[in-house]
Design a protein around this motif. Structure first.
Motif, PDB file in Angstrom:
ATOM      1  N   ILE B  51       0.858  -1.209   0.000  1.00 10.35           N
ATOM      2  CA  ILE B  51       0.000   0.000   0.000  1.00 10.35           C
ATOM      3  C   ILE B  51       0.887   1.250   0.000  1.00 10.35           C
ATOM      4  N   GLY B  52       1.955   1.220   0.791  1.00 10.73           N
ATOM      5  CA  GLY B  52       2.862   2.369   0.868  1.00 10.73           C
ATOM      6  C   GLY B  52       3.478   2.703  -0.486  1.00 10.73           C
ATOM      7  N   VAL B  53       3.993   1.682  -1.162  1.00 10.30           N
ATOM      8  CA  VAL B  53       4.630   1.924  -2.468  1.00 10.30           C
ATOM      9  C   VAL B  53       3.595   2.411  -3.481  1.00 10.30           C
ATOM     10  N   VAL B  54       2.422   1.781  -3.502  1.00 10.77           N
ATOM     11  CA  VAL B  54       1.366   2.199  -4.446  1.00 10.77           C
ATOM     12  C   VAL B  54       0.977   3.654  -4.167  1.00 10.77           C
ATOM     13  N   GLY B  55       0.857   4.014  -2.883  1.00 10.63           N
ATOM     14  CA  GLY B  55       0.523   5.396  -2.501  1.00 10.63           C
ATOM     15  C   GLY B  55       1.558   6.380  -3.016  1.00 10.63           C
ATOM     16  N   PHE B  56       2.829   6.067  -2.794  1.00 15.50           N
ATOM     17  CA  PHE B  56       3.898   6.978  -3.240  1.00 15.50           C
ATOM     18  C   PHE B  56       3.950   7.079  -4.776  1.00 15.50           C
ATOM     19  N   VAL B  57       3.760   5.958  -5.465  1.00 19.50           N
ATOM     20  CA  VAL B  57       3.805   5.987  -6.939  1.00 19.50           C
ATOM     21  C   VAL B  57       2.654   6.839  -7.493  1.00 19.50           C
ATOM     22  N   LEU B  58       1.445   6.644  -6.944  1.00 17.89           N
ATOM     23  CA  LEU B  58       0.295   7.427  -7.427  1.00 17.89           C
ATOM     24  C   LEU B  58       0.466   8.911  -7.092  1.00 17.89           C
ATOM     25  N   SER B  59       1.025   9.197  -5.912  1.00 18.67           N
ATOM     26  CA  SER B  59       1.285  10.589  -5.530  1.00 18.67           C
ATOM     27  C   SER B  59       2.275  11.218  -6.515  1.00 18.67           C
ATOM     28  N   TRP B  60       3.254  10.437  -6.915  1.00 18.01           N
ATOM     29  CA  TRP B  60       4.275  10.877  -7.881  1.00 18.01           C
ATOM     30  C   TRP B  60       3.611  11.205  -9.231  1.00 18.01           C
ATOM     31  N   ILE B  61       2.738  10.312  -9.699  1.00 17.22           N
ATOM     32  CA  ILE B  61       2.101  10.498 -11.008  1.00 17.22           C
ATOM     33  C   ILE B  61       1.176  11.730 -11.002  1.00 17.22           C
ATOM     34  N   PHE B  62       0.291  11.813  -9.991  1.00 17.79           N
ATOM     35  CA  PHE B  62      -0.656  12.939  -9.949  1.00 17.79           C
ATOM     36  C   PHE B  62       0.072  14.266  -9.677  1.00 17.79           C
ATOM     37  N   GLY B  63       1.023  14.232  -8.742  1.00 18.10           N
ATOM     38  CA  GLY B  63       1.793  15.448  -8.443  1.00 18.10           C
ATOM     39  C   GLY B  63       2.650  15.861  -9.625  1.00 18.10           C
TER      40      GLY B  63
END
Lengths: 106, 160
Positions: B51-63
């Motif tokens: 969940i942590g990695v998925v959260g950071f990756v999605l934050s990276w893409i949207f940000g």
């Protein structure tokens, strides 16, 4: 053990990623030509840095996993420490670089 | 406005960037607690790391999308001409680059999370893992704090 090889390879790749991102960030600020080249790759210098960083991480991970057949627990432990401390040092260096740049120290 | 247009609108992008970053940070704080716990719960450890990695990756893409599409043209000029140009020159420049450290470190934490308790103990990487997982959470929080400073500088720049 295959799992320890993966941890070792990922740690080394994360360590190299931290060094690479720090170096490419500072180099791009110091060289207009290099920043323009990064911009040309994807249309934005930061997107290019992101793509290159992840590509490098993946390549190093696969390479280290392939060539390191037997890794001791000490090697794995040190690699995890290296990965963490290199990112910490990279963050400090990047912050100090931009602070110095803003304050016109160089 | 269609769903895609809604997701790519400025306030929603910022919300998704921040929201997924919070998911990533919270998951890594939880992972830290799970690893501290002497009773090794394989399922919890693996789920929180993923969940942590998925959260950071999605934050990276949207940000990243927000940064490339809107920040440079709309927000950066307001900050640079406002009361705190250093918020862009130092904080934003640092934030956008140190973010690139997070995902490889978080993926390394996943590789550790897929060990079983015996393997983890045999490797003797308890301390280095605490440092790694704790650092990912602290780096995420630092990036979040930087985002707050940048948003504040933009607000005050616009009000000037």
């Amino acid at each position: 053990m295959k799992k320890s090889r993966v941890i070792y390879a990922s740690s080394i790749a994360a360590f190299i990623n931290a060094v690479f991102v720090t170096a490419i960030t500072i180099s791009a600020e110091l060289s207009v030509a290099f920043k323009s080249w990064l911009q040309e790759i994807s249309g934005h210098h930061w997107v290019s840095k992101s793509i290159l960083a992840m590509a490098l991480y993946t390549i190093i991970l696969l390479l280290v996993y392939t060539i390191s057949q037997d890794v001791s627990s000490k090697k794995v432990r040190n690699a995890v420490y290296f990965a963490t401390w290199s990112a910490f040092a990279g963050a400090i260096v990047i912050f100090a670089f931009f602070a110095g740049h803003h304050l016109k120290l160089y | 406005m269609d769903v895609f247009g809604f997701l790519l609108s400025k306030p929603v992008l910022i919300g998704l960037h921040l929201g997924f970053a919070i998911v990533g940070i919270d998951a890594f704080l939880w992972l830290f607690g799970e690893l501290k716990n002497r009773t090794w719960n394989t399922r919890h450890i693996r789920i929180t790391a993923v969940i942590g990695v998925v959260g950071f990756v999605l934050s990276w893409i949207f940000g990243g999308y927000y940064y490339v599409a809107y920040y440079g043209s709309l927000v950066k000029p307001v900050i640079k001409s406002g009361l705190a140009p250093w918020a862009h020159n130092i904080i934003m420049e640092t934030k956008e680059h140190i973010f690139l450290f997070i995902v490889p470190l978080a993926i390394t934490a996943i590789t550790i999370a897929f060990l079983n308790q015996d393997e983890f103990q045999k490797l003797n990487i308890r301390r280095s893992t605490f440092l790694l997982v704790g650092f990912v959470a602290v780096l995420g929080l630092t990036v979040g704090l930087m985002g707050f400073i940048i948003s504040s500088a933009a607000r005050w720049g616009a009000l000037q």
